[in-house]
Write an enzyme that holds these catalytic residues in place. Structure first.
Site, PDB file in Angstrom:
ATOM      1  NE  ARG A   1      -4.173   1.538   2.347  1.00 31.05           N
ATOM      2  CZ  ARG A   1      -4.475   2.580   3.124  1.00 31.05           C
ATOM      3  NH1 ARG A   1      -3.642   2.978   4.047  1.00 31.05           N
ATOM      4  NH2 ARG A   1      -5.633   3.205   2.979  1.00 31.05           N
TER       5      ARG A   1
ATOM      6  CB  ILE B   1      -6.101   5.553  -0.603  1.00 29.43           C
ATOM      7  CG1 ILE B   1      -5.904   4.047  -0.683  1.00 29.43           C
ATOM      8  CG2 ILE B   1      -5.383   6.085   0.617  1.00 29.43           C
ATOM      9  CD1 ILE B   1      -4.426   3.644  -0.855  1.00 29.43           C
ATOM     10  CB  SER B   2     -11.104   2.826   0.694  1.00 30.36           C
ATOM     11  OG  SER B   2     -11.745   3.346  -0.431  1.00 30.36           O
ATOM     12  CD  GLN B   3     -11.645   1.590   7.886  1.00 30.67           C
ATOM     13  OE1 GLN B   3     -12.655   2.236   7.583  1.00 30.67           O
ATOM     14  NE2 GLN B   3     -11.585   0.817   8.941  1.00 30.67           N
TER      15      GLN B   3
END
Ligand code: SAH
Length: 257
Positions: A79, A105-107
């Protein structure tokens, strides 16, 4: 510099020039290795956190929680290389992060959860709307045969395409544009993941979904909480809809053309 280096004869001039460069490359290399090791530890901790979080969704995911395939993809995807944040303790925290241009950016848990709900198999072709950093598409790319992803902000689409190239993801195609109309030439799709909030499922996406396929998206108005929704296509003109939990996503925007 040590004495033996000072004493090198002049005919070793090339060595004299190259040695400091070599030594600094070794130093940079070991620093990079140490950082990668720290990132791997943080990533492993993130996977443990996601597994724990999944327990509170047992009614949706069943008693076994997240599948091993999805957890492996989360454990393998770096990530920190999809965002500008260099600190791995931040990159692997279970929180959304800014990726610039007002987007996030999503969890990680939500990425894993949406991926799980999409039920991606190795021979699947998957569409994502809202490439953003490219991280969700990369997770899908670990699990599917082919991933096509559309991003409406051209600079984000270009940055994500570069990241996929640099990291040698050869089963992901990125297109800049409005994802509302889907990507018929890439489909039909076994799964579609939409990572921006909209009040309804775009009909072209349902059309490009195979019978038996799933569309996972945050449904509801932007800037409020939305219902994460799974739409399954059970016949050529028939779908079922299931709401699985509250989420908060950035808006699905439309191009003006
Ligand atoms: N999946 C991303 C995060 C998504 S944030 C990741 O893993 O990083 C949502 C993204 O959807 C934003 O980048 C936003 O620009 C994009 N988006 C919003 N509306 C869109 C549309 N109509 N078509 C394609 N992308 C869209």
């Amino acid at each position: 510099m040590p004495a033996w280096y000072q004493d090198l004869p002049e005919d070793r001039a090339i060595m004299k020039t190259l040695l400091p460069l070599f030594l600094s490359l070794v130093a940079i290399g070991s620093e990079a290795t140490a950082q990668e090791a720290e990132c791997a530890r943080e990533r492993a901790a993130m996977v443990v956190t996601i597994r724990g979080h999944a327990r509170s969704y047992a009614s949706v995911l069943g008693p076994r929680g997240m599948s091993e395939r999805v957890m492996q993809a989360m454990g393998q995807t770096r990530r920190h290389l999809f965002i500008s944040e260099r600190s791995c303790s931040i990159a692997y925290a279970d929180t959304p992060l800014s990726i610039g241009r007002g987007q996030t950016i999503s969890q990680p848990f939500i990425v894993a959860f949406m991926t799980e709900l999409a039920e991606v198999a190795p021979d699947h072709v998957v569409l994502e709307i809202g490439t953003g950093s490219g991280y969700q598409a990369a997770i899908l790319a670990h699990l599917a045969r082919k991933v096509c992803t559309i991003e409406i902000v051209p600079q984000l689409a270009e940055a994500a395409a570069n990241t996929f190239r640099n990291l040698a993801y050869d089963n992901v195609s990125v297109r800049a544009g409005d994802g509302y109309a889907g990507w018929p030439e890439c489909g039909p799709f076994d799964a579609i993941v939409v990572t921006a909030a909209l009040g309804h499922a775009p009909p072209p996406l349902i059309e490009q979904l195979k019978v038996g396929g799933r569309l996972v998206m945050p449904m509801g108005s932007a800037y409020a909480t939305q219902q994460l929704t799974v739409i399954e296509k059970i016949g050529p003109d028939k779908t079922t809809t299931r709401e699985v939990g509250l989420v908060r996503f950035v808006p699905f925007t439309r191009s003006r053309e």
